[in-house]
Design a protein around this motif. Structure first.
Motif: not given
Length: 298
Positions: A69-96
């Motif tokens: 997992c990691c935050f974007s340098p601008d602080g608006a988003l974070f990303a995650s990667s998984s054993h489920d073969c996907t990665l996801r991009i989320w908003t920091v404010e609401k974790a959408d």
């Protein structure tokens, strides 16, 4: 500017965070130092308030262990990667969840943002590195060349190169513009488990061979071979000014290195659990380690 590196990394733990129900695989600190991101084999991501230790978001969606997992340098988003073969991009404010990125055929072990927050790169057991556009979630480029699983990745500070470490014992440097291998760094005698760049262009890699190698990323020459860990490396992290390098290993040690001479200047040992990751706070006074907590860095 650091004045006396030997004074850094006090052994007092500042704060502990409530544990996941599985192994913590990655920890990240937001660019402003206000939030802590953790991900675990329990398939969950937690977002914490760094000062209070309160849980801000308990993020679900992945259907397998979350590996990175990691935050974007601008602080608006974070990303995650998984054993489920996907990665996801989320908003920091609401974790959408903004995007579910599919394209890997096996576990995605690593994800990181470009310095301008416009792209993420991912890699995993399928031996592929994929560059994605954050805004659209579309694949931009696929890099191939490693002969075994990809464990770790990092963008250079100028965003022009990507470093990846693999179970084939090599580190590869990729040119983002041309999608080709720019350089192969050889010398490790075990799986490469972690990589990071400094602002000055140094590239550090840690391995299951218990060593850290610090390279000149431009010339490909080895600057330092750092020894002292007695088990395989989990994480290497440069301070923002590039003067210090922190490392954690499966030996329950946290080490701090002087990047001007390659000397080990501080050691935390006897940590009650394996420390899976570490990152410096923005001002450099704290070193975040996981799952242990926050340690004073001076």
């Amino acid at each position: 500017m650091w004045k006396n590196p030997s004074e850094y990394l006090a052994t007092a733990t500042v704060k502990y965070f409530q544990r996941h129900k599985g192994e913590v695989n990655s920890v990240a600190l937001s660019p402003d130092g206000q939030l802590v991101l953790t991900c675990s084999d329990d398939s969950r991501i937690h977002v914490w308030e760094a000062k209070s230790g309160l849980l801000k978001h308990k993020v679900t969606g992945h259907t397998g262990p979350v590996k990175s997992c990691c935050f974007s340098p601008d602080g608006a988003l974070f990303a995650s990667s998984s054993h489920d073969c996907t990665l996801r991009i989320w908003t920091v404010e609401k974790a959408d969840c903004l995007h579910v990125l599919t394209g890997h055929s096996k576990s995605v072990e690593t994800v990181c943002f470009s310095p301008d927050s416009m792209y993420v790169v991912s890699g995993g057991w399928d031996r592929l590195i994929i560059l994605w556009e954050v805004q659209t979630g579309q694949q931009q480029k696929i890099f191939s060349g490693h002969e075994d699983a990809i464990q770790c990745s990092a963008f250079s500070t100028d965003g022009l190169c990507i470093a990846t470490g693999s179970w084939d014992y090599t580190v590869r440097l990729w040119n983002v513009c041309s999608s080709i291998t720019d350089r192969v760094f050889e010398g490790h005698k075990g799986n490469v488990s972690c990589v990071c760049f400094s602002v000055s262009g140094m590239l550090a890699s840690g391995s299951w061979d218990k060593t850290i190698r610090v390279w000149n990323s431009r010339s490909g020459t080895l600057i330092f071979l750092l020894t002292g860990h007695v088990d395989w490396l989990r994480t290497v992290s440069f301070s923002r000014d590039g003067i210090l390098l922190a490392s954690t290993g499966h030996d329950r040690m946290v080490r701090l290195w002087d990047c001007e001479n390659g000397k080990s200047i501080k050691l935390l040992k006897g940590v009650p659990e394996v420390t899976y990751t570490c990152v410096f706070s923005p001002e450099g006074t704290l070193l975040l380690t996981g799952p242990m907590g926050l340690c004073e860095s001076r």
